[in-house]
Scaffold this active site. Structure first.
Site, PDB file in Angstrom:
ATOM      1  N   ASP A  37       4.660  -1.675   6.590  1.00  0.00           N
ATOM      2  CA  ASP A  37       4.370  -0.255   7.356  1.00  0.00           C
ATOM      3  C   ASP A  37       4.915  -0.252   8.702  1.00  0.00           C
ATOM      4  O   ASP A  37       3.839  -0.392   9.567  1.00  0.00           O
ATOM      5  CB  ASP A  37       3.389   0.392   7.136  1.00  0.00           C
ATOM      6  CG  ASP A  37       2.814   0.475   5.533  1.00  0.00           C
ATOM      7  OD1 ASP A  37       3.954   0.596   4.736  1.00  0.00           O
ATOM      8  OD2 ASP A  37       1.791   0.780   5.015  1.00  0.00           O
ATOM      9  N   LYS A  59       6.856  -3.575  -0.216  1.00  0.00           N
ATOM     10  CA  LYS A  59       6.540  -2.173  -0.338  1.00  0.00           C
ATOM     11  C   LYS A  59       7.052  -1.435   1.113  1.00  0.00           C
ATOM     12  O   LYS A  59       6.717  -1.957   2.117  1.00  0.00           O
ATOM     13  CB  LYS A  59       5.386  -1.914  -0.424  1.00  0.00           C
ATOM     14  CG  LYS A  59       4.821  -0.408  -0.927  1.00  0.00           C
ATOM     15  CD  LYS A  59       3.471  -0.161  -1.347  1.00  0.00           C
ATOM     16  CE  LYS A  59       2.365  -0.102  -0.052  1.00  0.00           C
ATOM     17  NZ  LYS A  59       2.894   1.089   0.539  1.00  0.00           N
ATOM     18  N   THR A  60       7.736  -0.375   0.992  1.00  0.00           N
ATOM     19  CA  THR A  60       8.246   0.082   2.286  1.00  0.00           C
ATOM     20  C   THR A  60       7.745   1.788   2.360  1.00  0.00           C
ATOM     21  O   THR A  60       7.583   2.169   1.123  1.00  0.00           O
ATOM     22  CB  THR A  60       9.928   0.166   2.387  1.00  0.00           C
ATOM     23  OG1 THR A  60      10.323   0.729   1.190  1.00  0.00           O
ATOM     24  CG2 THR A  60      10.500  -1.097   2.498  1.00  0.00           C
ATOM     25  N   HIS A  61       7.728   2.357   3.618  1.00  0.00           N
ATOM     26  CA  HIS A  61       7.646   3.744   3.963  1.00  0.00           C
ATOM     27  C   HIS A  61       8.725   3.878   4.532  1.00  0.00           C
ATOM     28  O   HIS A  61       8.706   3.834   5.817  1.00  0.00           O
ATOM     29  CB  HIS A  61       6.279   3.946   4.378  1.00  0.00           C
ATOM     30  CG  HIS A  61       5.214   4.134   3.570  1.00  0.00           C
ATOM     31  ND1 HIS A  61       4.976   4.984   2.593  1.00  0.00           N
ATOM     32  CD2 HIS A  61       4.042   3.390   3.490  1.00  0.00           C
ATOM     33  CE1 HIS A  61       3.990   4.922   1.908  1.00  0.00           C
ATOM     34  NE2 HIS A  61       3.151   3.821   2.620  1.00  0.00           N
ATOM     35  N   ARG A  92       7.267   6.209  -2.188  1.00  0.00           N
ATOM     36  CA  ARG A  92       7.668   7.465  -1.654  1.00  0.00           C
ATOM     37  C   ARG A  92       6.619   8.584  -2.331  1.00  0.00           C
ATOM     38  O   ARG A  92       6.603   9.587  -1.907  1.00  0.00           O
ATOM     39  CB  ARG A  92       9.170   7.687  -2.383  1.00  0.00           C
ATOM     40  CG  ARG A  92       9.483   9.158  -2.488  1.00  0.00           C
ATOM     41  CD  ARG A  92       9.832   9.685  -0.709  1.00  0.00           C
ATOM     42  NE  ARG A  92      10.256  10.968  -0.681  1.00  0.00           N
ATOM     43  CZ  ARG A  92       9.563  12.127  -1.183  1.00  0.00           C
ATOM     44  NH1 ARG A  92       8.366  11.837  -1.449  1.00  0.00           N
ATOM     45  NH2 ARG A  92      10.132  13.185  -0.856  1.00  0.00           N
ATOM     46  N   LYS A  93       5.899   8.281  -3.240  1.00  0.00           N
ATOM     47  CA  LYS A  93       4.886   9.081  -3.788  1.00  0.00           C
ATOM     48  C   LYS A  93       5.476  10.591  -3.796  1.00  0.00           C
ATOM     49  O   LYS A  93       5.003  11.448  -3.690  1.00  0.00           O
ATOM     50  CB  LYS A  93       3.575   9.349  -2.768  1.00  0.00           C
ATOM     51  CG  LYS A  93       2.771   7.779  -2.804  1.00  0.00           C
ATOM     52  CD  LYS A  93       1.735   8.047  -1.990  1.00  0.00           C
ATOM     53  CE  LYS A  93       0.713   6.716  -1.990  1.00  0.00           C
ATOM     54  NZ  LYS A  93       1.255   5.667  -0.990  1.00  0.00           N
ATOM     55  N   GLN A 222      -9.409   4.457   4.364  1.00  0.00           N
ATOM     56  CA  GLN A 222      -9.161   3.590   3.435  1.00  0.00           C
ATOM     57  C   GLN A 222     -10.147   2.610   3.492  1.00  0.00           C
ATOM     58  O   GLN A 222     -11.194   2.443   4.057  1.00  0.00           O
ATOM     59  CB  GLN A 222      -7.914   2.796   4.374  1.00  0.00           C
ATOM     60  CG  GLN A 222      -7.491   1.329   3.685  1.00  0.00           C
ATOM     61  CD  GLN A 222      -6.701   1.640   2.507  1.00  0.00           C
ATOM     62  OE1 GLN A 222      -7.325   2.277   1.556  1.00  0.00           O
ATOM     63  NE2 GLN A 222      -5.416   1.337   2.212  1.00  0.00           N
TER      64      GLN A 222
END
Ligand code: S5P
Length: 271
Positions: A37, A59-61, A92-93, A222
């Site tokens: 992130d 994992k990417t955003h 991406r949700k 979180q």
């Protein structure tokens, strides 16, 4: 809880993407996914190269990268995924109707389906979301011969999340009816078991975010658990962001520490 080895599960799983992931985990001896992130291409690629040997998945955003360009961000990332043998998971949700997500997946500046092996999907819109994504994935799978799949958000790690109980069960039901689903983002494997089991449950891939050592939250909802806690609840892969790449961290040192913690927790549980 006792569990089968990743190798054994790779050999039995009917979903080729899930088998690939279990195989990479077993080969590299890492069940760590690092969440990259960060907001610049330079940081993204440096972390991907430095931490590549220690992860099974990044994992990417991708939409938080300020200087994104397909050529300078995605192409080198894909090269690094070959160099270090990791898969790419764009978080991406997706959460819209089938027709819209189909285009969000294969068009625009990101063209996510071209490079991300995994994407996250909300169950809110109903099963059309999975059909739309699958429609976008089919030609790419044909063309480049790589597998694509979805991780449904069965539960979230954040405080006050509405994804629990019947909602979670509904997601699992949807997943059961689609070959496009590889597994779940969840806090426990137990939650992804159907209460009214009419069909045999698949061997889902369970990824667990909200993992950090020595801290319980971030002040924005979180909620953290340790790698050991996540593994005890049946997770296959822990997802760690700021615990490894936070401003005050030494990423390589932390990646080694989290990888070891999650891998040792797995070794304790295998049959
Ligand atoms: O329930 C969730 C699902 C996800 S995908 N909780 C999460 O935190 N995530 C993602 O995991 C979140 O979008 C972020 O990219 C990462 C957690 O980052 P960390 O810095 O808190 O470890």
């Amino acid at each position: 809880m006792m569990r089968e080895t990743y190798e054994a599960r790779a050999a039995k799983n009917s979903n080729p993407l899930v088998s690939d992931i279990f195989r990479i985990i077993a080969e590299k001896k890492t069940n760590l996914c690092v969440s990259l992130d960060v907001t610049t291409t330079t940081k993204l690629l440096k972390l991907a190269d430095d931490l590549g040997p220690y992860v099974c998945i990044f994992k990417t955003h991708i939409d938080i990268i300020d200087d994104f360009s397909y050529k300078s961000t995605i192409e080198p990332l894909v090269e690094l995924s070959k160099k270090h043998n990791f898969l790419i998971f764009e978080d991406r949700k997706f959460a819209d109707i089938g027709s819209t997500v189909q285009h969000q997946y294969d068009s625009g500046i990101y063209k996510i389906v071209n490079w991300a092996h995994l994407v996250t999907v909300h169950g809110v819109p109903g099963s059309g979301i999975l059909s739309g994504l699958n429609l976008a994935a089919e030609p790419v799978v044909q063309k480049i011969g790589q597998h694509r799949g979805a991780l449904m958000l069965a539960q979230l790690s954040s405080k006050g999340s509405l994804a629990f109980g019947e909602y979670t069960q509904g997601c699992v039901q949807m997943a059961n009816e689609s070959n496009f689903v590889a597994g779940f983002i969840a806090q426990s494997r137990e939650a992804t078991k159907l209460k009214s089991e009419s069909v045999a449950s698949r061997d889902w891939l369970i990824l667990t975010p909200g993992v950090a050592i020595g801290i319980t939250g971030d002040g924005l909802g979180q909620q953290y658990k340790t790698p050991e806690m996540a593994m005890e609840r049946g997770s296959d892969v822990i997802i760690v962001g700021r615990g490894i790449i936070g401003d005050d961290k030494e990423p390589i040192k932390e990646a080694i520490r989290y990888r070891e913690a999650a891998w040792n927790a797995y070794l304790k549980e295998i049959k």
